[in-house]
Design a protein around this motif. Structure first.
Motif, PDB file in Angstrom:
ATOM      1  N   ILE A 196       0.840  -1.208   0.000  1.00 25.81           N
ATOM      2  CA  ILE A 196       0.000   0.000   0.000  1.00 25.81           C
ATOM      3  C   ILE A 196       0.870   1.253   0.000  1.00 25.81           C
ATOM      4  CG2 ILE A 196      -1.672   1.305   1.358  1.00 25.81           C
ATOM      5  CD1 ILE A 196      -2.798  -1.423   2.296  1.00 25.81           C
ATOM      6  N   ALA A 197       1.958   1.261   0.781  1.00 20.71           N
ATOM      7  CA  ALA A 197       2.849   2.422   0.813  1.00 20.71           C
ATOM      8  C   ALA A 197       3.465   2.684  -0.554  1.00 20.71           C
ATOM      9  CB  ALA A 197       3.944   2.208   1.856  1.00 20.71           C
ATOM     10  N   ARG A 198       3.879   1.630  -1.206  1.00 22.72           N
ATOM     11  CA  ARG A 198       4.490   1.780  -2.537  1.00 22.72           C
ATOM     12  C   ARG A 198       3.491   2.347  -3.546  1.00 22.72           C
ATOM     13  NH1 ARG A 198       7.848  -3.086  -5.525  1.00 22.72           N
ATOM     14  NH2 ARG A 198       8.686  -1.861  -7.263  1.00 22.72           N
ATOM     15  N   MET A 199       2.254   1.812  -3.528  1.00 23.87           N
ATOM     16  CA  MET A 199       1.248   2.287  -4.467  1.00 23.87           C
ATOM     17  C   MET A 199       0.804   3.714  -4.134  1.00 23.87           C
ATOM     18  SD  MET A 199      -0.393   1.675  -7.174  1.00 23.87           S
ATOM     19  CE  MET A 199      -0.019  -0.069  -7.385  1.00 23.87           C
ATOM     20  N   THR A 200       0.655   4.021  -2.836  1.00 22.18           N
ATOM     21  CA  THR A 200       0.248   5.370  -2.421  1.00 22.18           C
ATOM     22  C   THR A 200       1.295   6.394  -2.822  1.00 22.18           C
ATOM     23  OG1 THR A 200      -0.955   4.436  -0.534  1.00 22.18           O
ATOM     24  CG2 THR A 200      -0.468   6.795  -0.472  1.00 22.18           C
ATOM     25  N   ARG A 201       2.541   6.061  -2.596  1.00 15.92           N
ATOM     26  CA  ARG A 201       3.623   6.982  -2.962  1.00 15.92           C
ATOM     27  C   ARG A 201       3.608   7.271  -4.456  1.00 15.92           C
ATOM     28  NH1 ARG A 201       8.629   6.338  -5.219  1.00 15.92           N
ATOM     29  NH2 ARG A 201      10.241   7.861  -4.619  1.00 15.92           N
ATOM     30  N   SER A 202       3.516   6.234  -5.271  1.00  9.32           N
ATOM     31  CA  SER A 202       3.515   6.413  -6.723  1.00  9.32           C
ATOM     32  C   SER A 202       2.323   7.252  -7.191  1.00  9.32           C
ATOM     33  CB  SER A 202       3.492   5.040  -7.402  1.00  9.32           C
ATOM     34  OG  SER A 202       3.424   5.167  -8.804  1.00  9.32           O
ATOM     35  N   ALA A 203       1.125   6.936  -6.659  1.00  7.21           N
ATOM     36  CA  ALA A 203      -0.074   7.674  -7.068  1.00  7.21           C
ATOM     37  C   ALA A 203      -0.023   9.117  -6.598  1.00  7.21           C
ATOM     38  CB  ALA A 203      -1.312   6.977  -6.516  1.00  7.21           C
ATOM     39  N   MET A 204       0.462   9.345  -5.388  1.00 10.88           N
ATOM     40  CA  MET A 204       0.542  10.708  -4.861  1.00 10.88           C
ATOM     41  C   MET A 204       1.549  11.550  -5.632  1.00 10.88           C
ATOM     42  SD  MET A 204      -1.457  11.546  -2.256  1.00 10.88           S
ATOM     43  CE  MET A 204      -0.537  12.780  -1.352  1.00 10.88           C
ATOM     44  N   LEU A 205       2.667  10.966  -6.019  1.00  9.75           N
ATOM     45  CA  LEU A 205       3.656  11.720  -6.793  1.00  9.75           C
ATOM     46  C   LEU A 205       3.072  12.182  -8.127  1.00  9.75           C
ATOM     47  CD1 LEU A 205       6.938   9.683  -6.161  1.00  9.75           C
ATOM     48  CD2 LEU A 205       6.405  11.989  -5.365  1.00  9.75           C
ATOM     49  N   ASP A 206       2.299  11.303  -8.776  1.00 10.22           N
ATOM     50  CA  ASP A 206       1.659  11.695 -10.041  1.00 10.22           C
ATOM     51  C   ASP A 206       0.631  12.801  -9.817  1.00 10.22           C
ATOM     52  OD1 ASP A 206       3.133   9.863 -11.468  1.00 10.22           O
ATOM     53  OD2 ASP A 206       1.613   8.289 -11.379  1.00 10.22           O
ATOM     54  N   THR A 207      -0.140  12.681  -8.738  1.00  8.44           N
ATOM     55  CA  THR A 207      -1.187  13.675  -8.470  1.00  8.44           C
ATOM     56  C   THR A 207      -0.590  15.030  -8.105  1.00  8.44           C
ATOM     57  OG1 THR A 207      -2.650  11.911  -7.686  1.00  8.44           O
ATOM     58  CG2 THR A 207      -3.235  14.157  -7.089  1.00  8.44           C
ATOM     59  N   LEU A 208       0.469  15.029  -7.320  1.00  3.07           N
ATOM     60  CA  LEU A 208       1.075  16.289  -6.881  1.00  3.07           C
ATOM     61  C   LEU A 208       1.710  17.073  -8.025  1.00  3.07           C
ATOM     62  CD1 LEU A 208       2.699  15.134  -3.511  1.00  3.07           C
ATOM     63  CD2 LEU A 208       0.698  16.603  -3.798  1.00  3.07           C
ATOM     64  N   LYS A 209       1.868  16.430  -9.182  1.00  3.92           N
ATOM     65  CA  LYS A 209       2.413  17.125 -10.354  1.00  3.92           C
ATOM     66  C   LYS A 209       1.323  17.750 -11.227  1.00  3.92           C
ATOM     67  CE  LYS A 209       6.368  13.949 -10.643  1.00  3.92           C
ATOM     68  NZ  LYS A 209       7.012  12.878 -11.451  1.00  3.92           N
ATOM     69  N   GLN A 210       0.059  17.531 -10.877  1.00 10.52           N
ATOM     70  CA  GLN A 210      -1.034  18.025 -11.702  1.00 10.52           C
ATOM     71  C   GLN A 210      -1.179  19.546 -11.584  1.00 10.52           C
ATOM     72  OE1 GLN A 210      -2.703  15.947 -13.815  1.00 10.52           O
ATOM     73  NE2 GLN A 210      -1.242  14.406 -13.069  1.00 10.52           N
ATOM     74  N   ASP A 211      -1.798  20.125 -12.609  1.00 14.64           N
ATOM     75  CA  ASP A 211      -1.946  21.583 -12.654  1.00 14.64           C
ATOM     76  C   ASP A 211      -2.802  22.117 -11.520  1.00 14.64           C
ATOM     77  OD1 ASP A 211      -0.388  21.719 -14.928  1.00 14.64           O
ATOM     78  OD2 ASP A 211      -2.099  21.649 -16.310  1.00 14.64           O
ATOM     79  N   TYR A 212      -3.873  21.391 -11.158  1.00 14.63           N
ATOM     80  CA  TYR A 212      -4.751  21.928 -10.117  1.00 14.63           C
ATOM     81  C   TYR A 212      -4.061  21.954  -8.748  1.00 14.63           C
ATOM     82  CZ  TYR A 212      -5.766  17.132  -8.545  1.00 14.63           C
ATOM     83  OH  TYR A 212      -5.684  15.859  -8.062  1.00 14.63           O
ATOM     84  N   ILE A 213      -3.060  21.102  -8.558  1.00 16.59           N
ATOM     85  CA  ILE A 213      -2.289  21.139  -7.315  1.00 16.59           C
ATOM     86  C   ILE A 213      -1.389  22.378  -7.305  1.00 16.59           C
ATOM     87  CG2 ILE A 213      -0.532  19.978  -5.945  1.00 16.59           C
ATOM     88  CD1 ILE A 213      -3.208  18.614  -5.790  1.00 16.59           C
ATOM     89  N   ARG A 214      -0.779  22.661  -8.451  1.00 14.95           N
ATOM     90  CA  ARG A 214       0.041  23.876  -8.536  1.00 14.95           C
ATOM     91  C   ARG A 214      -0.817  25.126  -8.340  1.00 14.95           C
ATOM     92  NH1 ARG A 214       3.231  20.764 -12.341  1.00 14.95           N
ATOM     93  NH2 ARG A 214       1.778  21.198 -14.040  1.00 14.95           N
ATOM     94  N   THR A 215      -2.038  25.088  -8.855  1.00 15.52           N
ATOM     95  CA  THR A 215      -2.955  26.220  -8.662  1.00 15.52           C
ATOM     96  C   THR A 215      -3.300  26.390  -7.191  1.00 15.52           C
ATOM     97  OG1 THR A 215      -3.915  25.858 -10.858  1.00 15.52           O
ATOM     98  CG2 THR A 215      -5.198  27.178  -9.301  1.00 15.52           C
TER      99      THR A 215
END
Length: 314
Positions: A196-215
């Protein structure tokens, strides 16, 4: 949504039928004579023939299959050849400790795994990230039987905090029964937490790069709000898939761990049934695992629609 659920439940029928066919013929083609296991090698041919006739094992295989299938439809899995009890009753009794271990292990695994995954993603390429990766690799790599033996040696033999093995039902001793389940649950949770930690880390890294996060960052929102309110929910789809699969595996029977700790669950029951050639119990165990997998996969699919409103099932 309702139509989708009905269709998935109807799809359960052919799936279970195929599993039942495979389970019946594979178990009946297993080497060894279950009657010989019951009576022992010293039994005469007359005694063996008499027991086979009483159990219906002297009939042609195809006739036995259709009779067995008709009984399965009625909820009758037959009698255990070794325990002399209805298989359905035995299975229900053995499900209780397995369910308790699975729930405890999954709660621990989800809590630790998601927390480690979030910390790793937020602190990418820092010490916490390296720590999370190390724990994940250990959880995935360490064999469960080795970890179980180490935990047993340290916390049961050396420290005496928990019983070495065995189990007492909750309805008889209350919460004291959890003393027997903590070490098995930790053993299983360690592997779950790593995945779960491995999958959460990978998914969170992808999400944190999204434009709405930068906004959101440009608007001055705190890291806590960005991570838990915006990023985490949108990262949960692959994590939910892993959680659902892991939980299905645990409910299907934690075979090795139950055997090491002598927990009388479905896994321990299935292993003993295989060793004793207790065919009705083996067949029921296979069907039980198949049903658990199909139902949990349905719940996982439905959770997608809850987490992502764009997903619609028809």
């Amino acid at each position: 949504m309702r139509n989708y659920i009905i269709k998935r439940l109807l799809l359960l029928i052919p799936i279970i039928f195929i599993v039942a066919v495979i389970a019946f013929f594979i178990t009946n083609l297993m080497p060894g004579d279950p009657v010989r296991v019951i009576l022992g090698n010293m039994a005469t041919e007359t005694e063996v023939a008499r027991v086979k006739e009483s159990l219906g094992l002297d009939q042609p295989l195809i006739m036995r299959f259709f009779r067995w299938l008709a009984n399965i439809i009625k909820g009758d899995f037959g009698e255990s050849l070794y325990l002399n009890a209805p298989v359905a009753k035995v299975l229900i009794e053995r499900m209780r400790p397995t369910f308790l271990i699975a729930i405890l292990a999954e709660i621990l695994g989800i809590s630790v795994g998601i927390l480690l995954g979030i910390l790793a993603a937020v602190n990418h390429r820092k010490i916490l990230d390296q720590f999370s990766i190390t724990v994940s690799l250990l959880g995935i790599s360490i064999p469960s039987f080795w970890l179980a033996l180490m935990l047993m040696f340290v916390f049961s033999v050396r420290l005496g905090w928990f019983p070495v093995s065995g189990y007492e039902p909750f309805i008889e001793v209350g919460f004291s029964s959890f003393r027997y389940l903590i070490l098995p649950a930790i053993t299983l949770a360690f592997m779950q937490a790593g995945l779960i930690a491995r999958m959460t880390r990978s998914a969170m890294l992808d999400t944190l790069k999204q434009d709405y996060i930068r906004t959101a960052k440009s608007k001055g929102l705190s890291t806590k709000i960005i991570v838990f309110k915006h990023a985490l929910k949108n990262s949960m789809l692959p994590v939910i898939t892993v959680i659902g699969h892991n939980f299905a595996v645990l409910l299907g029977g934690t075979w090795i761990v139950e055997t090491i700790f002598v927990i009388p669950g479905t896994g321990f029951m299935a292993i003993n049934a295989i060793m004793r050639r207790d065919i009705p119990v083996i067949q029921a165990s296979i069907i039980f695992v198949a049903v658990i997998y199909v139902i949990l996969n349905l719940f996982v699919d439905l959770s997608y629609a809850f987490l992502n409103p764009k997903i619609r099932y028809h």
